[in-house]
Design a protein around this motif. Structure first.
Motif, PDB file in Angstrom:
ATOM      1  N   LEU A  74      -2.141  32.587-102.260  1.00 51.73           N
ATOM      2  CA  LEU A  74      -2.098  33.399-101.046  1.00 51.73           C
ATOM      3  C   LEU A  74      -1.995  32.463 -99.859  1.00 51.73           C
ATOM      4  O   LEU A  74      -2.520  31.347 -99.897  1.00 51.73           O
ATOM      5  CB  LEU A  74      -3.386  34.218-100.888  1.00 51.73           C
ATOM      6  N   PRO A  75      -1.370  32.895 -98.789  1.00 50.95           N
ATOM      7  CA  PRO A  75      -1.421  32.063 -97.577  1.00 50.95           C
ATOM      8  C   PRO A  75      -2.868  31.986 -97.094  1.00 50.95           C
ATOM      9  O   PRO A  75      -3.677  32.892 -97.351  1.00 50.95           O
ATOM     10  CB  PRO A  75      -0.538  32.829 -96.586  1.00 50.95           C
ATOM     11  N   ASP A  76      -3.204  30.907 -96.436  1.00 48.60           N
ATOM     12  CA  ASP A  76      -4.587  30.704 -96.012  1.00 48.60           C
ATOM     13  C   ASP A  76      -5.133  31.839 -95.154  1.00 48.60           C
ATOM     14  O   ASP A  76      -6.336  32.080 -95.153  1.00 48.60           O
ATOM     15  CB  ASP A  76      -4.728  29.375 -95.263  1.00 48.60           C
ATOM     16  N   ASP A  77      -4.279  32.537 -94.437  1.00 49.08           N
ATOM     17  CA  ASP A  77      -4.751  33.643 -93.602  1.00 49.08           C
ATOM     18  C   ASP A  77      -4.581  35.002 -94.290  1.00 49.08           C
ATOM     19  O   ASP A  77      -4.770  36.044 -93.681  1.00 49.08           O
ATOM     20  CB  ASP A  77      -4.034  33.644 -92.253  1.00 49.08           C
ATOM     21  N   GLY A  78      -4.282  34.993 -95.580  1.00 52.45           N
ATOM     22  CA  GLY A  78      -4.019  36.232 -96.308  1.00 52.45           C
ATOM     23  C   GLY A  78      -5.203  36.865 -97.001  1.00 52.45           C
ATOM     24  O   GLY A  78      -5.075  37.936 -97.607  1.00 52.45           O
ATOM     25  N   TRP A  79      -6.385  36.248 -96.921  1.00 56.45           N
ATOM     26  CA  TRP A  79      -7.545  36.758 -97.666  1.00 56.45           C
ATOM     27  C   TRP A  79      -8.030  38.125 -97.203  1.00 56.45           C
ATOM     28  O   TRP A  79      -8.329  38.985 -98.040  1.00 56.45           O
ATOM     29  CB  TRP A  79      -8.665  35.721 -97.658  1.00 56.45           C
ATOM     30  N   PRO A  80      -8.135  38.402 -95.905  1.00 60.01           N
ATOM     31  CA  PRO A  80      -8.580  39.741 -95.501  1.00 60.01           C
ATOM     32  C   PRO A  80      -7.661  40.850 -96.031  1.00 60.01           C
ATOM     33  O   PRO A  80      -8.144  41.879 -96.532  1.00 60.01           O
ATOM     34  CB  PRO A  80      -8.576  39.682 -93.969  1.00 60.01           C
ATOM     35  N   ALA A  81      -6.362  40.658 -95.941  1.00 57.84           N
ATOM     36  CA  ALA A  81      -5.433  41.677 -96.436  1.00 57.84           C
ATOM     37  C   ALA A  81      -5.529  41.819 -97.952  1.00 57.84           C
ATOM     38  O   ALA A  81      -5.466  42.938 -98.487  1.00 57.84           O
ATOM     39  CB  ALA A  81      -4.003  41.340 -96.021  1.00 57.84           C
ATOM     40  N   ALA A  82      -5.697  40.697 -98.656  1.00 60.51           N
ATOM     41  CA  ALA A  82      -5.820  40.750-100.118  1.00 60.51           C
ATOM     42  C   ALA A  82      -7.062  41.536-100.527  1.00 60.51           C
ATOM     43  O   ALA A  82      -7.016  42.351-101.450  1.00 60.51           O
ATOM     44  CB  ALA A  82      -5.871  39.329-100.688  1.00 60.51           C
ATOM     45  N   LEU A  83      -8.171  41.307 -99.817  1.00 63.58           N
ATOM     46  CA  LEU A  83      -9.371  42.076-100.117  1.00 63.58           C
ATOM     47  C   LEU A  83      -9.162  43.549 -99.783  1.00 63.58           C
ATOM     48  O   LEU A  83      -9.607  44.426-100.522  1.00 63.58           O
ATOM     49  CB  LEU A  83     -10.593  41.521 -99.384  1.00 63.58           C
ATOM     50  N   GLY A  84      -8.491  43.840 -98.691  1.00 63.51           N
ATOM     51  CA  GLY A  84      -8.224  45.241 -98.329  1.00 63.51           C
ATOM     52  C   GLY A  84      -7.445  45.968 -99.408  1.00 63.51           C
ATOM     53  O   GLY A  84      -7.758  47.110 -99.753  1.00 63.51           O
ATOM     54  N   ARG A  85      -6.426  45.308 -99.965  1.00 65.45           N
ATOM     55  CA  ARG A  85      -5.644  45.925-101.051  1.00 65.45           C
ATOM     56  C   ARG A  85      -6.510  46.131-102.288  1.00 65.45           C
ATOM     57  O   ARG A  85      -6.458  47.186-102.929  1.00 65.45           O
ATOM     58  CB  ARG A  85      -4.428  45.059-101.380  1.00 65.45           C
ATOM     59  N   ALA A  86      -7.317  45.131-102.624  1.00 63.37           N
ATOM     60  CA  ALA A  86      -8.184  45.241-103.796  1.00 63.37           C
ATOM     61  C   ALA A  86      -9.214  46.353-103.600  1.00 63.37           C
ATOM     62  O   ALA A  86      -9.496  47.125-104.530  1.00 63.37           O
ATOM     63  CB  ALA A  86      -8.883  43.909-104.060  1.00 63.37           C
ATOM     64  N   ARG A  87      -9.760  46.442-102.397  1.00 67.35           N
ATOM     65  CA  ARG A  87     -10.758  47.483-102.112  1.00 67.35           C
ATOM     66  C   ARG A  87     -10.149  48.876-102.264  1.00 67.35           C
ATOM     67  O   ARG A  87     -10.776  49.766-102.842  1.00 67.35           O
ATOM     68  CB  ARG A  87     -11.325  47.303-100.709  1.00 67.35           C
ATOM     69  N   ALA A  88      -8.961  49.090-101.744  1.00 69.13           N
ATOM     70  CA  ALA A  88      -8.309  50.400-101.873  1.00 69.13           C
ATOM     71  C   ALA A  88      -8.111  50.741-103.344  1.00 69.13           C
ATOM     72  O   ALA A  88      -8.359  51.879-103.769  1.00 69.13           O
ATOM     73  CB  ALA A  88      -6.976  50.401-101.130  1.00 69.13           C
ATOM     74  N   ARG A  89      -7.707  49.754-104.117  1.00 69.10           N
ATOM     75  CA  ARG A  89      -7.468  49.992-105.543  1.00 69.10           C
ATOM     76  C   ARG A  89      -8.760  50.323-106.275  1.00 69.10           C
ATOM     77  O   ARG A  89      -8.819  51.272-107.061  1.00 69.10           O
ATOM     78  CB  ARG A  89      -6.807  48.748-106.156  1.00 69.10           C
TER      79      ARG A  89
END
Length: 192
Positions: A74-89
């Motif tokens: 993931l890009p270094d600034d991509g963690w919040p969005a990655a968690l958001g996608r995982a949380r929705a799932r």
């Protein structure tokens, strides 16, 4: 944790806390060591976000061993969005109440769904403490989450033996008057 209890509200609260911490993880902090000694901060974030996806997959009826807990690059600034996608799932995967009583393949064996979600409460809360320590921040971590996670740990994790199938270090002694996060970390073998 009472085995008749619904762990989903606690899990969502743990994810709220995790979101706040991940938002603080600036790119320049990602190579820092963590109390979870096998992970630097970047790798720990991958483990935690991957774990949310693993729990989602289990809620979707998948076998835990069929999915890796890693998120990949993931890009270094991509963690919040990655968690958001995982949380929705994961929220969608566990929305149906009947899944709490369905046999679920978790990393520690086949258990009712509520025990699988409860195990991920423990994981998420523990790693929130690890992340906070790596960030050298003192955000107000939710004490009731640590109390719940400590209750789960005491109920399901033996004090001995540790290592191998029980992936935690030896129980450490928490200082007198220690708060619930410190007691949880000590029970799970972290240096406190």
């Amino acid at each position: 944790m009472d085995t008749t209890q619904d762990p989903r509200p606690l899990y969502l609260l743990a994810l709220d806390q995790l979101e706040k911490l991940i938002a603080e993880a600036a790119p320049e902090t990602l190579d820092r060591p963590t109390p979870c000694t096998e992970y630097d901060l970047r790798t720990l974030l991958g483990h935690v976000v991957g774990g949310v996806h693993r729990l989602a997959y289990m809620g979707e009826g998948g076998h835990c061993e069929d999915v890796s807990a890693a998120t990949g690059e993931l890009p270094d600034d991509g963690w919040p969005a990655a968690l958001g996608r995982a949380r929705a799932r994961v929220t969608a995967a566990w929305a149906e109440d009947a899944k709490l009583d369905r046999p679920t393949s978790a990393p520690w064996g086949e258990v009712p769904g509520r025990a699988a979600v409860g195990g991920y409460v423990l994981e998420t809360v523990t790693h929130a403490w690890d992340i906070a320590r790596a960030l050298d921040t003192e955000p107000p971590l939710e004490e009731r989450l640590a109390e719940a996670a400590l209750g789960i740990a005491l109920a399901v994790l033996p004090a001995e033996p540790r290592g191998g199938a029980v992936p935690f270090g030896p129980v450490r002694t928490a200082p007198d008057g220690a708060g619930p996060y410190t007691r949880l970390a000590a029970y799970l073998g972290r240096e406190v």
